[in-house]
Design a protein around this motif. Structure first.
Motif, PDB file in Angstrom:
ATOM      1  N   UNK A 142       1.000   7.568  -7.781  1.00  0.00           N
ATOM      2  CA  UNK A 142      -0.023   7.443  -6.764  1.00  0.00           C
ATOM      3  C   UNK A 142       0.514   6.697  -5.546  1.00  0.00           C
ATOM      4  N   UNK A 143       1.139   5.535  -5.733  1.00  0.00           N
ATOM      5  CA  UNK A 143       1.699   4.791  -4.615  1.00  0.00           C
ATOM      6  C   UNK A 143       3.196   5.002  -4.478  1.00  0.00           C
ATOM      7  N   UNK A 144       3.690   6.113  -4.982  1.00  0.00           N
ATOM      8  CA  UNK A 144       5.137   6.336  -4.969  1.00  0.00           C
ATOM      9  C   UNK A 144       5.631   6.987  -3.683  1.00  0.00           C
ATOM     10  N   UNK A 145       4.766   7.563  -2.878  1.00  0.00           N
ATOM     11  CA  UNK A 145       5.236   8.236  -1.670  1.00  0.00           C
ATOM     12  C   UNK A 145       5.554   7.211  -0.585  1.00  0.00           C
ATOM     13  N   UNK A 146       6.486   7.537   0.310  1.00  0.00           N
ATOM     14  CA  UNK A 146       6.819   6.620   1.404  1.00  0.00           C
ATOM     15  C   UNK A 146       5.628   6.356   2.322  1.00  0.00           C
ATOM     16  N   UNK A 147       4.734   7.324   2.422  1.00  0.00           N
ATOM     17  CA  UNK A 147       3.553   7.144   3.274  1.00  0.00           C
ATOM     18  C   UNK A 147       2.640   6.069   2.711  1.00  0.00           C
ATOM     19  N   UNK A 148       2.548   6.000   1.402  1.00  0.00           N
ATOM     20  CA  UNK A 148       1.702   4.977   0.779  1.00  0.00           C
ATOM     21  C   UNK A 148       2.200   3.586   1.138  1.00  0.00           C
ATOM     22  N   UNK A 149       3.515   3.390   1.094  1.00  0.00           N
ATOM     23  CA  UNK A 149       4.090   2.098   1.462  1.00  0.00           C
ATOM     24  C   UNK A 149       3.773   1.784   2.920  1.00  0.00           C
ATOM     25  N   UNK A 150       3.928   2.772   3.782  1.00  0.00           N
ATOM     26  CA  UNK A 150       3.660   2.589   5.209  1.00  0.00           C
ATOM     27  C   UNK A 150       2.211   2.163   5.433  1.00  0.00           C
ATOM     28  N   UNK A 151       1.262   2.844   4.795  1.00  0.00           N
ATOM     29  CA  UNK A 151      -0.151   2.524   4.979  1.00  0.00           C
ATOM     30  C   UNK A 151      -0.507   1.165   4.379  1.00  0.00           C
ATOM     31  N   UNK A 152       0.102   0.829   3.255  1.00  0.00           N
ATOM     32  CA  UNK A 152      -0.137  -0.494   2.656  1.00  0.00           C
ATOM     33  C   UNK A 152       0.407  -1.581   3.572  1.00  0.00           C
TER      34      UNK A 152
END
Length: 61
Positions: free
Chosen positions: A1-11
């Motif tokens: 779920x939080x594995x995509x690079x976009x997830x890190x960016x948004x977090x």
């Protein structure tokens, strides 16, 4: 779920936004606290303007 690079960016963006909000709210609290703590001993106000219910504490150490 939080594995995509976009997830890190948004977090990361959400975290930065929350840090800014904490800083803004902390600054907003400083002004009223300073105003409340003001008395004739640390401002240009005359002693007669001090509250009769709040006494100035003096540290004699």
């Amino acid at each position: 779920m939080l594995s995509s690079p976009y997830s890190f960016f948004y977090c990361r963006r959400a975290f930065e936004f929350l840090e800014q909000q904490v800083e803004i709210l902390s600054r907003r609290l400083d002004e009223p606290e300073n105003r409340i703590n003001r008395n004739s001993g640390n401002s240009k106000r005359p002693p007669s303007s001090d509250s009769p219910y709040r006494k100035i504490r003096v540290c004699l150490s």
